[in-house]
Design a protein around this motif. Structure first.
Motif, short mmCIF file in Angstrom:
data_model
loop_
_atom_site.label_atom_id
_atom_site.label_comp_id
_atom_site.label_asym_id
_atom_site.label_seq_id
_atom_site.Cartn_x
_atom_site.Cartn_y
_atom_site.Cartn_z
N ILE A 1 5.67 -4.71 7.88
CA ILE A 1 4.84 -4.74 6.67
C ILE A 1 4.59 -6.20 6.32
O ILE A 1 5.52 -6.95 6.04
CB ILE A 1 5.52 -4.02 5.50
N GLU B 1 11.21 6.17 3.91
CA GLU B 1 11.82 6.72 5.12
C GLU B 1 12.93 5.81 5.64
O GLU B 1 13.95 6.28 6.14
CB GLU B 1 10.75 6.92 6.20
N ALA C 1 5.69 4.57 1.66
CA ALA C 1 6.22 5.74 2.36
C ALA C 1 7.15 5.30 3.50
O ALA C 1 8.20 5.91 3.73
CB ALA C 1 5.09 6.60 2.89
N LYS C 2 6.77 4.24 4.22
CA LYS C 2 7.61 3.72 5.30
C LYS C 2 8.95 3.21 4.76
O LYS C 2 10.01 3.41 5.36
CB LYS C 2 6.88 2.60 6.04
N TYR D 1 1.37 -3.51 -6.47
CA TYR D 1 1.39 -2.05 -6.24
C TYR D 1 1.67 -1.31 -7.54
O TYR D 1 0.97 -0.33 -7.87
CB TYR D 1 2.47 -1.70 -5.21
N ASN E 1 -1.13 1.10 -9.25
CA ASN E 1 -0.78 2.52 -9.34
C ASN E 1 -0.91 3.03 -10.78
O ASN E 1 -1.40 4.13 -11.03
CB ASN E 1 0.65 2.74 -8.83
N GLN F 1 0.82 -1.21 0.00
CA GLN F 1 0.00 0.00 0.00
C GLN F 1 0.86 1.27 0.00
O GLN F 1 2.06 1.23 0.30
CB GLN F 1 -0.91 -0.01 1.23
N ASP F 2 0.22 2.40 -0.33
CA ASP F 2 0.94 3.67 -0.42
C ASP F 2 1.64 4.03 0.88
O ASP F 2 2.79 4.50 0.87
CB ASP F 2 -0.03 4.80 -0.80
N ASP F 3 0.97 3.82 2.02
CA ASP F 3 1.59 4.18 3.29
C ASP F 3 2.78 3.29 3.61
O ASP F 3 3.75 3.71 4.26
CB ASP F 3 0.56 4.12 4.43
N GLU F 4 2.75 2.04 3.11
CA GLU F 4 3.87 1.13 3.31
C GLU F 4 5.05 1.53 2.42
O GLU F 4 6.22 1.42 2.84
CB GLU F 4 3.42 -0.30 3.02
#
Length: 315
Positions: free
Chosen positions: A252, A138, A134-135, A262, A266, A129-132
């Motif tokens: 994750i 980072e 992002a993790k 993904y 996307n 997922q998008d938030d993963e």
């Protein structure tokens, strides 16, 4: 191979567990009438079955037990499970034909082939997922600027920005890259020749940094850094392990193939359902699987209307 196996007539087949030679097992596939791609796939996957035998021994139910073992693996897709199971069946067949086993383990009592795993084409494991993502981004920012980080970032770039399959990454050579035109030549699933793909600028940047850090000019793009396999081409299994370490550290719960989901999802979102164009980048040979992705996206977008339809009906 003959030194490793102890043939016992009747129900059981004995195995000398401490003397399995993976390289010898790989050579067993050399005479099979299959394509070189399929042969390499068998060789890359046979190690998992050999490890299973080492732990559990070998008997007439070994393939059934191995199937149950694969069924319990949550990190494998149905497609991957079938590939491992097929590899095990082919290897058992080779041993039987060479008279190293008294029975064909790939057949049931009635003589029929043991079945693999079935999956509806409408079922699809969720992608990363998008938030993963992002993790993960980072996480890379927190790593030291060293060659190992550049190697890891390149592997993830090929997953995130290119949607490459594990086997496609494993097969890449340095000479498959044309960084002047931002292209790579990929040996895809079920293909006999390499096809060009466009490389995203972020992927190109990662590859250049990696090649410079490792002074790579030829050979396999990714090679093993483990003590007993240093310099050998990285296998799909090794790639999964590398990715899993990162995913586990970030909590994750997904797999390497989740990045291809993904990537595909996307693109469908950004191309507004233009599946023909998306297929150009994902290299799906037909649109049926892409339509599954598209249907799921449409269903998710329509979900609020479905919920609202029963808003005034509360039991």
């Amino acid at each position: 191979m003959a030194n490793d196996l102890q043939v016992i007539e009747g129900e059981a087949v004995g195995l000398v567990r401490t003397n399995l030679d993976p390289e010898q097992a790989k050579r067993a596939f050399d005479l099979l009438p299959v394509s070189e791609i399929t042969r390499e796939d068998y060789k890359n996957r046979i190690g998992d079955f050999l490890e299973f035998i080492q732990i559990n021994g070998l008997n007439r139910n070994t393939l059934l037990d191995y199937r149950k073992h694969l069924e319990s693996r949550t990190d494998y897709s149905i497609s991957t499970k079938n590939k491992y199971f097929t590899t095990a069946k082919r290897y058992a067949g080779i041993l039987y034909n060479a008279k190293l086993l008294p029975l064909d383990l790939g057949k049931d009592i009635s003589g029929k082939d043991l079945k693999g795993f079935k999956q509806s084409k409408k079922h699809k494991k969720d992608g990363v997922q998008d938030d993963e993502i992002a993790k993960i981004a980072e996480y890379f920012k927190s790593l030291p600027d060293e060659p190992k980080t550049k190697r890891l970032k390149t592997i993830f770039s090929l997953l995130v920005y290119q949607g490459l399959r594990q086997v496609e990454i494993a097969r890449l050579d340095v000479t498959d890259l044309d960084l002047r035109t931002n292209k790579a030549f990929v040996l895809g699933k079920g293909r006999d020749d390499k096809e060009p793909i466009a490389l995203h600028p972020y992927t190109v940047e990662a590859i250049k940094d990696y090649l410079e850090a490792y002074k790579k000019r030829s050979g396999a793009l990714f090679t093993s850094e483990s003590h007993n396999r240093t310099g050998e081409r990285l296998t799909t299994r090794s790639i999964r392990k590398i990715v899993k370490v990162v995913l586990d550290s970030l909590d994750i719960h997904n797999s390497t193939h989740g990045f291809r989901h993904y990537f595909t999802t996307n693109l469908i979102k950004n191309y507004k359902g233009d599946l023909l164009t998306v297929a150009h980048y994902t290299r799906h040979r037909n649109l049926e699987m892409l339509q599954v992705y598209n249907d799921q996206l449409n269903a998710e977008q329509d979900l609020p209307r479905y919920i609202e339809a029963f808003e005034r009906v509360k039991l």
